[in-house]
Scaffold this motif. Structure first.
Motif, PDB file in Angstrom:
ATOM      1  N   ASP A   1     -52.839 -39.680  69.089  1.00 11.63           N
ATOM      2  CA  ASP A   1     -52.535 -39.178  70.363  1.00 11.63           C
ATOM      3  C   ASP A   1     -53.787 -38.870  71.337  1.00 11.63           C
ATOM      4  OD1 ASP A   1     -49.885 -39.256  69.882  1.00 11.63           O
ATOM      5  OD2 ASP A   1     -49.592 -37.065  69.222  1.00 11.63           O
ATOM      6  N   LEU A   2     -53.918 -39.658  72.379  1.00  9.04           N
ATOM      7  CA  LEU A   2     -55.248 -39.609  73.315  1.00  9.04           C
ATOM      8  C   LEU A   2     -54.699 -39.271  74.713  1.00  9.04           C
ATOM      9  CD1 LEU A   2     -58.194 -40.078  73.674  1.00  9.04           C
ATOM     10  CD2 LEU A   2     -57.679 -42.583  74.524  1.00  9.04           C
ATOM     11  N   GLN A   3     -55.333 -38.269  75.134  1.00  6.61           N
ATOM     12  CA  GLN A   3     -54.995 -37.454  76.527  1.00  6.61           C
ATOM     13  C   GLN A   3     -56.064 -37.208  77.088  1.00  6.61           C
ATOM     14  OE1 GLN A   3     -51.653 -34.920  76.504  1.00  6.61           O
ATOM     15  NE2 GLN A   3     -52.563 -33.420  77.991  1.00  6.61           N
TER      16      GLN A   3
ATOM     17  N   SER B   1     -58.539 -50.871  85.275  1.00  7.12           N
ATOM     18  CA  SER B   1     -59.395 -50.750  86.490  1.00  7.12           C
ATOM     19  C   SER B   1     -59.112 -49.545  87.351  1.00  7.12           C
ATOM     20  CB  SER B   1     -59.152 -52.055  87.232  1.00  7.12           C
ATOM     21  OG  SER B   1     -57.678 -52.335  87.693  1.00  7.12           O
ATOM     22  N   SER B   2     -58.231 -48.918  86.835  1.00 11.84           N
ATOM     23  CA  SER B   2     -57.667 -47.617  87.912  1.00 11.84           C
ATOM     24  C   SER B   2     -57.617 -46.399  86.939  1.00 11.84           C
ATOM     25  CB  SER B   2     -56.255 -47.924  88.311  1.00 11.84           C
ATOM     26  OG  SER B   2     -55.881 -46.861  89.192  1.00 11.84           O
ATOM     27  N   LEU B   3     -58.468 -45.609  87.058  1.00  9.95           N
ATOM     28  CA  LEU B   3     -58.690 -44.214  85.926  1.00  9.95           C
ATOM     29  C   LEU B   3     -58.020 -43.202  86.781  1.00  9.95           C
ATOM     30  CD1 LEU B   3     -59.951 -43.135  83.722  1.00  9.95           C
ATOM     31  CD2 LEU B   3     -61.775 -42.587  85.067  1.00  9.95           C
ATOM     32  N   LYS B   4     -56.877 -42.528  86.018  1.00  8.82           N
ATOM     33  CA  LYS B   4     -56.188 -41.542  86.183  1.00  8.82           C
ATOM     34  C   LYS B   4     -55.724 -40.664  84.983  1.00  8.82           C
ATOM     35  CE  LYS B   4     -51.835 -43.963  86.386  1.00  8.82           C
ATOM     36  NZ  LYS B   4     -50.605 -44.315  86.910  1.00  8.82           N
ATOM     37  N   ALA B   5     -55.440 -39.440  85.328  1.00 10.29           N
ATOM     38  CA  ALA B   5     -55.126 -38.538  84.021  1.00 10.29           C
ATOM     39  C   ALA B   5     -54.046 -39.336  83.346  1.00 10.29           C
ATOM     40  CB  ALA B   5     -54.660 -37.314  84.770  1.00 10.29           C
ATOM     41  N   ASP B   6     -54.102 -39.171  82.168  1.00 11.06           N
ATOM     42  CA  ASP B   6     -53.068 -40.014  81.327  1.00 11.06           C
ATOM     43  C   ASP B   6     -52.927 -39.554  80.009  1.00 11.06           C
ATOM     44  OD1 ASP B   6     -50.990 -41.939  80.860  1.00 11.06           O
ATOM     45  OD2 ASP B   6     -52.149 -43.768  81.669  1.00 11.06           O
ATOM     46  N   SER B   7     -51.913 -40.147  79.208  1.00 13.47           N
ATOM     47  CA  SER B   7     -52.218 -39.938  77.537  1.00 13.47           C
ATOM     48  C   SER B   7     -51.494 -41.322  77.051  1.00 13.47           C
ATOM     49  CB  SER B   7     -51.043 -38.711  77.554  1.00 13.47           C
ATOM     50  OG  SER B   7     -49.765 -39.118  77.974  1.00 13.47           O
ATOM     51  N   LYS B   8     -52.100 -41.685  76.026  1.00 14.57           N
ATOM     52  CA  LYS B   8     -51.726 -42.991  75.235  1.00 14.57           C
ATOM     53  C   LYS B   8     -51.689 -42.570  73.873  1.00 14.57           C
ATOM     54  CE  LYS B   8     -52.534 -45.559  78.976  1.00 14.57           C
ATOM     55  NZ  LYS B   8     -51.530 -46.598  79.480  1.00 14.57           N
ATOM     56  N   SER B   9     -50.827 -43.440  73.205  1.00 16.49           N
ATOM     57  CA  SER B   9     -50.600 -43.293  71.536  1.00 16.49           C
ATOM     58  C   SER B   9     -51.451 -44.486  71.119  1.00 16.49           C
ATOM     59  CB  SER B   9     -49.317 -43.377  71.256  1.00 16.49           C
ATOM     60  OG  SER B   9     -48.437 -42.325  71.575  1.00 16.49           O
ATOM     61  N   VAL B  10     -52.475 -44.278  70.661  1.00 16.94           N
ATOM     62  CA  VAL B  10     -53.319 -45.405  69.991  1.00 16.94           C
ATOM     63  C   VAL B  10     -52.931 -45.556  68.604  1.00 16.94           C
ATOM     64  CG1 VAL B  10     -55.919 -45.949  69.362  1.00 16.94           C
ATOM     65  CG2 VAL B  10     -55.314 -44.592  71.371  1.00 16.94           C
ATOM     66  N   LYS B  11     -52.667 -46.870  68.235  1.00 15.51           N
ATOM     67  CA  LYS B  11     -52.294 -47.429  66.956  1.00 15.51           C
ATOM     68  C   LYS B  11     -53.484 -48.153  66.238  1.00 15.51           C
ATOM     69  CE  LYS B  11     -47.331 -47.605  68.456  1.00 15.51           C
ATOM     70  NZ  LYS B  11     -47.007 -46.320  67.592  1.00 15.51           N
ATOM     71  N   LEU B  12     -53.785 -47.510  64.905  1.00 20.99           N
ATOM     72  CA  LEU B  12     -54.686 -47.809  64.030  1.00 20.99           C
ATOM     73  C   LEU B  12     -54.127 -48.627  63.094  1.00 20.99           C
ATOM     74  CD1 LEU B  12     -57.517 -45.287  64.662  1.00 20.99           C
ATOM     75  CD2 LEU B  12     -57.412 -47.258  66.212  1.00 20.99           C
ATOM     76  N   SER B  13     -54.377 -49.933  62.580  1.00 20.68           N
ATOM     77  CA  SER B  13     -53.790 -50.453  61.555  1.00 20.68           C
ATOM     78  C   SER B  13     -54.740 -49.875  60.092  1.00 20.68           C
ATOM     79  CB  SER B  13     -53.927 -52.044  61.495  1.00 20.68           C
ATOM     80  OG  SER B  13     -53.007 -52.350  62.295  1.00 20.68           O
ATOM     81  N   SER B  14     -53.974 -49.466  59.239  1.00 23.90           N
ATOM     82  CA  SER B  14     -54.451 -48.793  58.191  1.00 23.90           C
ATOM     83  C   SER B  14     -55.401 -49.582  57.281  1.00 23.90           C
ATOM     84  CB  SER B  14     -53.538 -48.384  57.289  1.00 23.90           C
ATOM     85  OG  SER B  14     -52.654 -49.226  56.470  1.00 23.90           O
ATOM     86  N   ASP B  15     -55.113 -51.090  57.455  1.00 24.57           N
ATOM     87  CA  ASP B  15     -55.979 -52.153  56.724  1.00 24.57           C
ATOM     88  C   ASP B  15     -57.298 -52.599  57.556  1.00 24.57           C
ATOM     89  OD1 ASP B  15     -54.727 -53.387  58.791  1.00 24.57           O
ATOM     90  OD2 ASP B  15     -54.122 -55.154  57.352  1.00 24.57           O
ATOM     91  N   LYS B  16     -57.312 -51.794  58.613  1.00 23.55           N
ATOM     92  CA  LYS B  16     -58.613 -52.470  59.432  1.00 23.55           C
ATOM     93  C   LYS B  16     -59.461 -51.294  59.727  1.00 23.55           C
ATOM     94  CE  LYS B  16     -56.700 -56.234  60.770  1.00 23.55           C
ATOM     95  NZ  LYS B  16     -57.059 -57.591  60.464  1.00 23.55           N
ATOM     96  N   VAL B  17     -59.123 -50.072  59.153  1.00 20.22           N
ATOM     97  CA  VAL B  17     -60.234 -48.837  59.186  1.00 20.22           C
ATOM     98  C   VAL B  17     -60.294 -47.960  57.853  1.00 20.22           C
ATOM     99  CG1 VAL B  17     -60.947 -46.853  60.564  1.00 20.22           C
ATOM    100  CG2 VAL B  17     -59.660 -48.641  61.564  1.00 20.22           C
ATOM    101  N   ALA B  18     -61.416 -47.718  57.623  1.00 15.85           N
ATOM    102  CA  ALA B  18     -61.396 -46.824  56.249  1.00 15.85           C
ATOM    103  C   ALA B  18     -61.135 -45.285  56.715  1.00 15.85           C
ATOM    104  CB  ALA B  18     -62.982 -47.124  55.726  1.00 15.85           C
ATOM    105  N   ASN B  19     -61.101 -44.613  55.581  1.00 14.41           N
ATOM    106  CA  ASN B  19     -60.893 -43.178  55.882  1.00 14.41           C
ATOM    107  C   ASN B  19     -62.422 -42.609  56.037  1.00 14.41           C
ATOM    108  OD1 ASN B  19     -58.340 -43.107  54.739  1.00 14.41           O
ATOM    109  ND2 ASN B  19     -58.752 -42.800  52.665  1.00 14.41           N
ATOM    110  N   GLY B  20     -62.138 -41.463  57.292  1.00 13.55           N
ATOM    111  CA  GLY B  20     -63.488 -41.089  57.709  1.00 13.55           C
ATOM    112  C   GLY B  20     -63.152 -40.240  58.834  1.00 13.55           C
TER     113      GLY B  20
END
Length: 260
Positions: A41-43, A81-100
């Motif tokens: 969760d990114l806010q 291109s339009s920055l405002k207060a917001d929240s996003k759910s960022v999904k990261l594939s487990s096979d693309k990133v290592a633990n850390g």
């Protein structure tokens, strides 16, 4: 994508001025990708709505490392291109990133090639199966990198009364040039004082980070004093002419005042 050394130098001498205040992920948050995807969760909030309206483009990247060795993935997780207060759910594939340990980077662009950077707190990814693609250490812990560079300055902001400004960067008018003589007999306050408030709970950053003032547009001149040095004195007072110690009569010593 390694951060260019020039940007690191700029970052080390410029105060944090980014108008994005990232509230999530919080410090110490952990997310698991054991199900195939880690959802983070990114806010974020906007500290300066005026500057946010000037944004031409922004991207959010996944980064790792310490302040001196930041490495970010080239492909943006979020862009716009339009920055405002917001929240996003960022999904990261487990096979693309290592633990850390990771964090998000906001890269914000303005007209004229001006840009600023903001970072989130570090968060931990577990249950990931991908290989480590970062050159910076993904085991780095501690507070987030806390710098930005090349912040925009709009001259119109300097005319807004200080007490009506709300951003983390405040703008003050140019200092008045002093006149050749004093023309006022009494003093008066040119601008109202700002209110004072106190923190009741801990906060990771202050409400106001810095104040910028318009530089002087006039120059001052000076001249050297070419007068000859005075010579040393050639005669001195004789010791016999020294001031003698004052004395009072017995009657005068009994009084509590002196007759002048």
């Amino acid at each position: 994508m390694l951060l260019h050394p020039i940007l690191i130098i700029l970052a080390s001498i410029v105060t944090v001025l980014a108008e994005v205040n990232i509230t999530k992920p919080a410090q110490g948050d952990s997310f698991s990708g054991s199900g195939g995807t880690a959802t983070v969760d990114l806010q974020w909030d906007i500290d300066n709505s005026y500057l946010a309206e000037k944004v031409t483009n922004y991207t959010v990247l996944l980064c790792a490392g310490q302040d001196q060795s930041i490495d970010c993935q080239e492909k943006p997780l979020i862009s716009g291109s339009s920055l405002k207060a917001d929240s996003k759910s960022v999904k990261l594939s487990s096979d693309k990133v290592a633990n850390g340990e990771y964090f998000f980077q906001f890269y914000i662009q303005y007209p004229g090639g001006v840009a600023s950077i903001a970072y989130s707190y570090r968060f931990k990814l577990t249950g990931m199966t991908g290989a480590n693609s970062f050159t910076a250490p993904i085991s780095a812990t501690g507070p987030p990198p806390s710098f930005a560079f090349s912040y925009p300055v709009d001259s119109s902001l300097h005319s807004v009364p200080y007490t009506k400004q709300t951003g983390v960067v405040r703008y003050a008018p140019m200092q008045s040039q002093p006149g050749s003589k004093v023309t006022h007999s009494t003093w008066s306050r040119r601008f109202p004082t700002s209110s004072v408030s106190y923190y009741s709970t801990y906060r990771s950053r202050p409400n106001v980070l810095t104040t910028t003032t318009i530089p002087w547009t006039y120059s001052r001149t000076s001249a050297a004093n070419w007068a000859s040095t005075a010579a040393f004195p050639t005669e001195f007072y004789p010791a016999s002419s020294r001031v003698t110690k004052a004395s009072l009569s017995t009657a005068a010593k009994k009084k509590r005042w002196l007759d002048i």
